[in-house]
Design a protein around this motif. Sequence first.
Motif, short mmCIF file in Angstrom:
data_model
loop_
_atom_site.label_atom_id
_atom_site.label_comp_id
_atom_site.label_asym_id
_atom_site.label_seq_id
_atom_site.Cartn_x
_atom_site.Cartn_y
_atom_site.Cartn_z
N ALA A 15 0.83 -1.21 0.00
CA ALA A 15 0.00 0.00 0.00
C ALA A 15 0.87 1.26 0.00
CB ALA A 15 -0.94 0.00 1.21
N GLY A 16 1.90 1.27 0.85
CA GLY A 16 2.75 2.45 0.93
C GLY A 16 3.52 2.70 -0.35
N ALA A 17 4.09 1.64 -0.93
CA ALA A 17 4.85 1.80 -2.17
C ALA A 17 3.95 2.17 -3.34
CB ALA A 17 5.62 0.52 -2.47
N THR A 18 2.74 1.61 -3.36
CA THR A 18 1.79 1.97 -4.42
C THR A 18 1.39 3.43 -4.31
OG1 THR A 18 0.92 -0.30 -4.52
CG2 THR A 18 -0.48 1.45 -5.41
N ALA A 19 1.23 3.91 -3.08
CA ALA A 19 0.91 5.33 -2.89
C ALA A 19 2.04 6.20 -3.43
CB ALA A 19 0.67 5.62 -1.41
N ALA A 20 3.28 5.84 -3.12
CA ALA A 20 4.43 6.62 -3.61
C ALA A 20 4.46 6.63 -5.13
CB ALA A 20 5.72 6.05 -3.04
N GLU A 21 4.22 5.46 -5.72
CA GLU A 21 4.22 5.36 -7.18
C GLU A 21 3.11 6.23 -7.78
OE1 GLU A 21 4.10 1.86 -10.60
OE2 GLU A 21 4.01 1.34 -8.48
N THR A 22 1.93 6.19 -7.18
CA THR A 22 0.81 6.97 -7.70
C THR A 22 1.06 8.46 -7.59
OG1 THR A 22 -0.70 5.18 -7.07
CG2 THR A 22 -1.69 7.33 -7.51
N LEU A 23 1.68 8.88 -6.50
CA LEU A 23 2.02 10.30 -6.35
C LEU A 23 2.87 10.78 -7.53
CD1 LEU A 23 2.86 10.39 -2.53
CD2 LEU A 23 0.92 11.54 -3.63
N ARG A 24 3.86 9.97 -7.88
CA ARG A 24 4.73 10.36 -8.99
C ARG A 24 3.97 10.28 -10.32
NH1 ARG A 24 7.58 13.29 -6.17
NH2 ARG A 24 9.54 12.53 -5.25
N GLU A 25 3.16 9.24 -10.51
CA GLU A 25 2.41 9.10 -11.76
C GLU A 25 1.43 10.25 -11.96
OE1 GLU A 25 0.54 5.31 -11.46
OE2 GLU A 25 2.26 4.21 -12.31
N ASP A 26 0.90 10.78 -10.85
CA ASP A 26 -0.06 11.88 -10.94
C ASP A 26 0.63 13.24 -11.04
OD1 ASP A 26 -1.92 9.87 -10.73
OD2 ASP A 26 -3.21 10.98 -9.35
N GLY A 27 1.94 13.21 -11.20
CA GLY A 27 2.66 14.42 -11.55
C GLY A 27 3.20 15.25 -10.41
N TRP A 28 3.11 14.73 -9.19
CA TRP A 28 3.63 15.54 -8.08
C TRP A 28 5.13 15.35 -7.96
CZ3 TRP A 28 5.27 14.79 -2.78
CH2 TRP A 28 5.35 16.02 -2.08
N SER A 29 5.88 16.43 -7.85
CA SER A 29 7.34 16.37 -7.84
C SER A 29 7.95 16.74 -6.49
CB SER A 29 7.92 17.30 -8.91
OG SER A 29 7.46 18.64 -8.70
N GLY A 30 7.10 16.88 -5.47
CA GLY A 30 7.61 17.21 -4.14
C GLY A 30 8.31 16.02 -3.50
N ARG A 31 8.73 16.20 -2.27
CA ARG A 31 9.49 15.16 -1.57
C ARG A 31 8.57 14.06 -1.06
NH1 ARG A 31 12.17 19.87 0.50
NH2 ARG A 31 10.97 19.72 2.42
N ILE A 32 9.06 12.82 -1.13
CA ILE A 32 8.37 11.65 -0.58
C ILE A 32 9.37 10.88 0.27
CG2 ILE A 32 7.15 9.49 -1.06
CD1 ILE A 32 6.42 10.63 -3.81
N ASP A 72 15.45 6.65 -9.18
CA ASP A 72 15.05 7.38 -10.38
C ASP A 72 13.83 8.26 -10.15
OD1 ASP A 72 17.11 6.19 -11.75
OD2 ASP A 72 15.84 4.69 -12.75
N HIS A 73 12.96 7.83 -9.23
CA HIS A 73 11.73 8.59 -8.94
C HIS A 73 11.87 9.48 -7.71
CE1 HIS A 73 10.22 5.56 -11.75
NE2 HIS A 73 9.21 6.38 -11.97
N THR A 74 13.11 9.63 -7.25
CA THR A 74 13.42 10.52 -6.13
C THR A 74 12.53 10.25 -4.92
OG1 THR A 74 13.71 12.17 -7.89
CG2 THR A 74 14.15 12.89 -5.65
N ILE A 75 12.45 8.97 -4.56
CA ILE A 75 11.72 8.56 -3.37
C ILE A 75 12.74 8.19 -2.30
CG2 ILE A 75 10.16 6.82 -2.38
CD1 ILE A 75 8.86 6.68 -5.21
N ASP A 76 12.69 8.88 -1.18
CA ASP A 76 13.62 8.66 -0.08
C ASP A 76 13.16 7.42 0.68
OD1 ASP A 76 15.28 8.72 2.10
OD2 ASP A 76 14.70 10.73 2.78
N LEU A 77 13.70 6.26 0.31
CA LEU A 77 13.29 4.98 0.88
C LEU A 77 14.19 4.63 2.06
CD1 LEU A 77 11.58 2.39 0.71
CD2 LEU A 77 13.22 1.52 -0.98
N ARG A 78 13.62 4.57 3.23
CA ARG A 78 14.38 4.29 4.45
C ARG A 78 13.94 2.94 5.01
NH1 ARG A 78 14.72 10.18 7.55
NH2 ARG A 78 14.80 11.46 5.64
N LEU A 79 14.73 1.91 4.72
CA LEU A 79 14.42 0.55 5.16
C LEU A 79 15.11 0.25 6.49
CD1 LEU A 79 14.81 -1.27 1.73
CD2 LEU A 79 12.70 -0.47 2.82
N GLY A 80 14.60 -0.76 7.20
CA GLY A 80 15.16 -1.10 8.50
C GLY A 80 15.00 0.03 9.50
N THR A 81 13.99 0.85 9.29
CA THR A 81 13.75 2.03 10.14
C THR A 81 12.31 1.98 10.65
OG1 THR A 81 15.29 3.33 8.81
CG2 THR A 81 13.74 4.54 10.20
#
Length: 413
Positions: A15-32, A72-81
């Motif tokens: 759900a979280g990753a799909t949300a991030a993907e959709t944000l980018r697909e819908d054209g938003w370029s802010g920070r995630i 590539d999609h400028t998503i700040d992915l923080r794993l193990g956190t």
Amino acid sequence: MADAEQIVIVGASLAGATAAETLREDGWSGRIVLIGSEKSLPYERPPLSKDVLLGKAGTDSAQLHDQQWYDDHTIDLRLGTTVTAIDPAAHTVTLDDGSQVPYTKLLIATGSRVRQLDVPGADLPGVHYLRTAEESQALTEAYAAKPRVVVVGAGWIGLEAASAARERGCEVTVVEPQPTALAAVLGEEVGGLFADFHREHGVQFRFGTGVEGFEGTDKVTGVKVTGGEVIPADLVIVGVGVRPNTELAEAAGIEVATPENGSGIVTGADLQTKVADVYAAGDVVRWDHPLLGRSVRVEHWQNAKDTGAAAAKSMLGEDVSHDAIPYFFTDQFDLGMEYAGEVPRGTSYHVVLRGDPKSGAYLAFWLDDDNRVLAGMHVNTWDTIDAVSALIRSRKQVDPARLADTSVELSEI
């Protein structure tokens, strides 16, 4: 939302990753910022209890994207956190290292965790649960030795684990306190069809039987069931359901439904909580369903994708009224099934079968007292799930005899 604003997603889940993907697909370029407690890249769970257990694929096959995609999609992915707290007033989340991350909009997609059995021997080596990629990998390696397997719980995960074990050459016994398989989900009539199907493939069942404990010293050697009998086991898989991870939300003062009311973070049809700028998606969300006229919480793959995408659109200010029909699927031995709809617990219903289950290909429908279709499924009968969903959406009364008549097209009912 301006580009300088930051969306934080708690839970690097489907759900979280799909949300991030959709944000980018819908054209938003802010920070995630996408934060997950597991060290694995976001993945889908269905392969873990299917192809991975069968030894046909590795856990990496379940990954949504590789690391390069997030870069590539400028998503700040923080794993193990792990996020340890949410402060809605300050619009921050606190991480396990004590640092804080500010947000403009926050999505809680913390998913769920397995229910664990609190019985003697529950911590013995050889007692497994199946939720994470790591757990799936451990099980598929254990299956290779063809152990005697006892599965606790005849729900979807239990039956998929049993199916994979039998296909890998293991001896399998399923222990279940209910009178048949999937009784809580499908009812005794249709659940019994699944139990019979598994028996045909060599799975043994102990229905109406609970677990009192696990035997063994250095590792599990048996399962002690109601009445004191011990079923020999080299490997145990416990599949007795999951609990939504709502603790973060509850501690932050975000409304959470009680277990008696189905649990979950409460939202409107737009997947926004009553707390400003906070949304929820996936297993953890209980939202007001505009079509069904009640709140629902769904623990399946399609729901994670649907609510993740819908929550992203809602955060971006799009007009969202999430009315997707609950849907899930399963593959067991040579059986493929798709199910749409929902039968609320305590609802009076009757079942209509379309086709002969003995043939291995049929449909089943659950109708309320007014002969409206609440849910339907097809087994080894393809290209009908859209018609099933249309019947549910229509909310119209149907003729059970015509519904059962395979000479009548579903679109004509």
